[in-house]
Design a protein around this motif. Structure first.
Motif, PDB file in Angstrom:
ATOM      1  N   PRO A 177       0.826  -1.211   0.000  1.00 39.79           N
ATOM      2  CA  PRO A 177       0.000   0.000   0.000  1.00 39.79           C
ATOM      3  C   PRO A 177       0.859   1.260   0.000  1.00 39.79           C
ATOM      4  CG  PRO A 177       0.101  -0.924   2.211  1.00 39.79           C
ATOM      5  CD  PRO A 177       0.800  -1.912   1.323  1.00 39.79           C
ATOM      6  N   PHE A 178       0.295   2.357  -0.541  1.00 44.36           N
ATOM      7  CA  PHE A 178       1.016   3.627  -0.611  1.00 44.36           C
ATOM      8  C   PHE A 178       0.014   4.762  -0.490  1.00 44.36           C
ATOM      9  CE2 PHE A 178      -0.374   2.672  -4.871  1.00 44.36           C
ATOM     10  CZ  PHE A 178      -0.809   3.889  -5.364  1.00 44.36           C
ATOM     11  N   TYR A 179       0.523   5.948  -0.181  1.00 48.10           N
ATOM     12  CA  TYR A 179      -0.316   7.144  -0.078  1.00 48.10           C
ATOM     13  C   TYR A 179      -1.060   7.371  -1.390  1.00 48.10           C
ATOM     14  CZ  TYR A 179      -1.351  12.140  -0.344  1.00 48.10           C
ATOM     15  OH  TYR A 179      -1.975  13.338  -0.553  1.00 48.10           O
ATOM     16  N   GLY A 180      -2.398   7.294  -1.344  1.00 51.17           N
ATOM     17  CA  GLY A 180      -3.199   7.288  -2.561  1.00 51.17           C
ATOM     18  C   GLY A 180      -3.196   8.583  -3.331  1.00 51.17           C
ATOM     19  N   GLY A 181      -2.824   9.698  -2.693  1.00 49.71           N
ATOM     20  CA  GLY A 181      -2.791  10.962  -3.414  1.00 49.71           C
ATOM     21  C   GLY A 181      -1.815  10.967  -4.567  1.00 49.71           C
ATOM     22  N   ILE A 182      -0.832  10.065  -4.522  1.00 52.35           N
ATOM     23  CA  ILE A 182       0.141   9.992  -5.616  1.00 52.35           C
ATOM     24  C   ILE A 182      -0.544   9.613  -6.918  1.00 52.35           C
ATOM     25  CG2 ILE A 182       2.199   8.762  -6.451  1.00 52.35           C
ATOM     26  CD1 ILE A 182       3.034   8.479  -3.514  1.00 52.35           C
ATOM     27  N   THR A 183      -1.609   8.814  -6.842  1.00 53.72           N
ATOM     28  CA  THR A 183      -2.303   8.356  -8.047  1.00 53.72           C
ATOM     29  C   THR A 183      -2.764   9.525  -8.889  1.00 53.72           C
ATOM     30  OG1 THR A 183      -3.056   6.354  -6.907  1.00 53.72           O
ATOM     31  CG2 THR A 183      -4.220   6.982  -8.917  1.00 53.72           C
ATOM     32  N   TYR A 184      -3.501  10.466  -8.279  1.00 51.46           N
ATOM     33  CA  TYR A 184      -3.981  11.578  -9.104  1.00 51.46           C
ATOM     34  C   TYR A 184      -2.942  12.667  -9.278  1.00 51.46           C
ATOM     35  CZ  TYR A 184      -5.724  12.956  -4.410  1.00 51.46           C
ATOM     36  OH  TYR A 184      -5.854  13.210  -3.066  1.00 51.46           O
ATOM     37  N   SER A 185      -1.912  12.716  -8.414  1.00 52.51           N
ATOM     38  CA  SER A 185      -0.825  13.675  -8.647  1.00 52.51           C
ATOM     39  C   SER A 185      -0.123  13.389  -9.966  1.00 52.51           C
ATOM     40  CB  SER A 185       0.190  13.623  -7.502  1.00 52.51           C
ATOM     41  OG  SER A 185      -0.359  14.106  -6.296  1.00 52.51           O
ATOM     42  N   VAL A 186       0.141  12.116 -10.251  1.00 55.93           N
ATOM     43  CA  VAL A 186       0.861  11.780 -11.481  1.00 55.93           C
ATOM     44  C   VAL A 186      -0.070  11.666 -12.681  1.00 55.93           C
ATOM     45  CG1 VAL A 186       2.613  10.552 -10.140  1.00 55.93           C
ATOM     46  CG2 VAL A 186       0.774   9.238 -11.188  1.00 55.93           C
ATOM     47  N   PHE A 187      -1.379  11.495 -12.428  1.00 54.40           N
ATOM     48  CA  PHE A 187      -2.291  11.201 -13.533  1.00 54.40           C
ATOM     49  C   PHE A 187      -2.957  12.433 -14.115  1.00 54.40           C
ATOM     50  CE2 PHE A 187      -6.533  10.087 -15.145  1.00 54.40           C
ATOM     51  CZ  PHE A 187      -6.172   9.184 -16.123  1.00 54.40           C
ATOM     52  N   LEU A 188      -3.417  13.361 -13.264  1.00 47.59           N
ATOM     53  CA  LEU A 188      -4.304  14.408 -13.750  1.00 47.59           C
ATOM     54  C   LEU A 188      -3.646  15.325 -14.769  1.00 47.59           C
ATOM     55  CD1 LEU A 188      -6.371  15.426 -10.600  1.00 47.59           C
ATOM     56  CD2 LEU A 188      -7.073  14.053 -12.560  1.00 47.59           C
ATOM     57  N   TYR A 189      -2.379  15.696 -14.574  1.00 48.94           N
ATOM     58  CA  TYR A 189      -1.672  16.532 -15.544  1.00 48.94           C
ATOM     59  C   TYR A 189      -0.959  15.684 -16.594  1.00 48.94           C
ATOM     60  CZ  TYR A 189      -2.195  20.966 -12.998  1.00 48.94           C
ATOM     61  OH  TYR A 189      -2.683  22.097 -12.423  1.00 48.94           O
ATOM     62  N   GLY A 190      -0.172  14.726 -16.129  1.00 50.38           N
ATOM     63  CA  GLY A 190       0.721  14.007 -17.026  1.00 50.38           C
ATOM     64  C   GLY A 190       0.132  12.796 -17.698  1.00 50.38           C
ATOM     65  N   ASN A 191      -1.082  12.370 -17.271  1.00 52.00           N
ATOM     66  CA  ASN A 191      -1.674  11.130 -17.786  1.00 52.00           C
ATOM     67  C   ASN A 191      -0.689   9.972 -17.646  1.00 52.00           C
ATOM     68  OD1 ASN A 191      -3.528   9.403 -18.839  1.00 52.00           O
ATOM     69  ND2 ASN A 191      -3.296  10.068 -20.966  1.00 52.00           N
ATOM     70  N   VAL A 192      -0.054   9.921 -16.467  1.00 55.35           N
ATOM     71  CA  VAL A 192       0.903   8.860 -16.155  1.00 55.35           C
ATOM     72  C   VAL A 192       0.242   7.887 -15.196  1.00 55.35           C
ATOM     73  CG1 VAL A 192       3.130   8.367 -15.062  1.00 55.35           C
ATOM     74  CG2 VAL A 192       2.872  10.373 -16.538  1.00 55.35           C
TER      75      VAL A 192
END
Length: 514
Positions: A177-192
């Motif tokens: 498990p990891f801090y879930g905020g990373i998911t949208y931090s990398v996805f919303l701008y970079g589509n990563v």
């Protein structure tokens, strides 16, 4: 892939995802991974497909947080409000920080502070950050201000790094498990996207502790992703780890960095809890303190003040990288994520006051964190609730699997919602992409009256849990019994009543510890 379909983006569009990657994409972006499933989402005609995607993320992750802000517990004004044990904030040091941040040396206003700065941050601040990290990370040589970039928080840093290191549709490897905020931090701008190396509570193979990250697990996740056509560009390491509280040893860090070098992966190391190790028996090792790095041009370290200085409302994060191409690319995005001049000055003043940090703040903060952690974990032992016993961060990773009758994530979601309905906000394991249903994160870095627990009736199941250095397990996963009421009701009532029952922490104040 499910999110793409809901937002009307088809398979991700163009070259974002090869069809061979869809099975993995479904595992990486699971709509049930959020506390409010996206299946009820209605697409807005006013938004682009990308806008609808952002709207899905907001609606699916913010339900509990928004409910809390609409109904905050207050001992005087709203005693029946929601108690927030879900957001990782240190609420123990407002007295210390408010006093320090309002002293005379903080109150400077010069023309340069009200004008556009160097987008990497004011030079005086970057020089102070370099000295601060050199000292507290125990760097073998002085760190350089030219390698420091300042942004408004580590979430912005994750977003900027993902954008400049990966192309749309590519991926970053991370252990769950990891801090879930990373998911949208990398996805919303970079589509990563994120590729997961799944950890679990079982001690098998080369593992010596529950949820242990090993190179073998990283290798498997990377090979599986590549076999399905996914390009992985980087590895994220959280040290100390959120939500587990693990601190990686020097040998473990070296192994992870060597793995990344073999596969030409960038390594993003998040050390935001580095000064929140509150027990003398635990030793934190920063990547910046290593004698040498396997691949310094692909190693990037981030830190911020929101956790270690208990000021999550002040948005400040810093990146240290020797790669000037990466530094310059991230700096171009600082235009959107800058820190205002007066705040930069206050942060520099704070970081240079090493006597106050060492003699006042860290001593008191560690004592308060340790006292709060001891109180909560002692109560969990008394209740027979298993948990991961660690000495870093603000959280305890607790095992509620015995309260799930069928052991599914849907049932975990129902338990999370039942806590919220009874005015207790926790974080469910699926929000951290935990592979096992039933794990929750509880925040202990809170004030006395919100931490107090009183058991309404005694359970006659296996009794107290044993204290170990690893997972504290009760003897078996069975339903505890309690006369005339449900066991789950007992637990909810116990947490709900915590602010009104005990005076233990009032009698054992931080001043007495100091």
């Amino acid at each position: 892939q499910a999110l793409y379909e809901i937002a009307g983006m088809g398979g991700g569009g163009g070259n974002l995802q090869d069809t061979r990657a869809h099975p993995l994409a479904e595992r990486r972006v699971d709509i049930r991974g959020f506390c409010n499933p996206a299946r009820d989402f209605q697409k807005s005609p006013y938004l682009s497909a990308r806008g609808n995607m952002a709207n899905i993320f907001h609606g699916s992750t913010e339900e509990g947080y928004e409910a809390y802000h609409a109904d905050k517990y207050d001992e005087d004004k709203n005693p029946n409000g929601i108690i927030n044990f879900g957001t990782s904030e240190n609420k123990l040091c407002f007295d210390l920080m408010s006093k320090r941040l309002t002293q005379n040396d903080m109150n400077l206003m010069e023309p340069a502070l009200l004008q556009y700065p160097d987008w990497k941050g004011h030079k005086f601040l970057r020089e102070e950050v370099a000295r601060f990290l050199t000292y507290y990370c125990k760097a073998p040589a002085p760190l350089k201000a030219e390698n420091v970039i300042v942004l408004n928080g580590c979430g912005s840093l994750f977003s900027a790094l993902a954008t400049v290191l990966c192309d749309p549709g590519e991926a970053v490897l991370i252990a769950t498990p990891f801090y879930g905020g990373i998911t949208y931090s990398v996805f919303l701008y970079g589509n990563v996207k994120l590729v997961y190396a799944y950890l679990d509570s079982k001690i098998t193979g080369t593992s010596t502790r529950p949820f242990q990250l090993t190179v073998e697990k990283l290798e498997k996740a990377l090979l599986d992703a590549r076999a399905e056509g996914v390009t992985v560009r980087a590895l994220i390491l959280l040290n100390p780890q959120n939500p587990l509280g693990d601190i990686y040893s020097l040998s473990e860090l070296w192994d992870y960095l060597e793995f990344a070098k073999r596969h030409e992966l960038h390594v993003i190391v998040d050390e935001i809890y580095m000064l929140s190790v509150f027990d003398e028996s635990a030793t934190f090792h920063s990547v910046l303190g290593m004698d040498r790095l396997p691949d310094p041009q692909r190693t990037h370290v981030m830190w911020g003040i929101s956790k270690d200085f208990a000021v999550s409302g002040i948005r400040f994060g810093t990146l240290y990288t020797e790669n000037q191409d990466v530094a310059n690319a991230v700096a171009s995005l600082c235009y959107f994520h800058g820190v205002c001049g007066p705040v930069q000055y206050k942060v520099a003043q704070l970081l240079r006051d090493r006597d106050w940090i060492n003699q006042v703040f860290l001593r008191a903060n560690h004592a308060r964190l340790k006292a709060a952690h001891t109180y909560v974990t002692d109560e969990l032992k008394t209740l027979g609730v298993p948990f991961l016993n660690r000495n870093a961060g603000f959280f305890v990773w607790i095992d509620f699997r015995k309260y799930l009758r069928t052991g599914t994530f849907e049932e975990e979601m129902l338990l999370w919602r039942r806590f919220l309905d009874n005015k207790v906000l926790l974080s469910c394991g699926k929000a951290f992409e935990c592979s096992e249903p039933g794990w929750f994160r509880i925040i202990f870095a809170d004030k006395t009256h919100r931490l107090q627990l009183e058991q309404p009736c005694q359970s006659d199941h296996d009794g107290k849990a044993d204290s170990t250095d690893e997972v504290i397990f009760v003897s078996r996963h069975q339903e505890p019994t309690c006369a005339n009421t449900s066991n789950l009701g007992d637990l909810i009532g116990l947490l709900q009543q915590q602010m009104r029952s005990s005076d233990w922490l009032q009698k054992n104040t931080a001043e007495q510890f100091a």
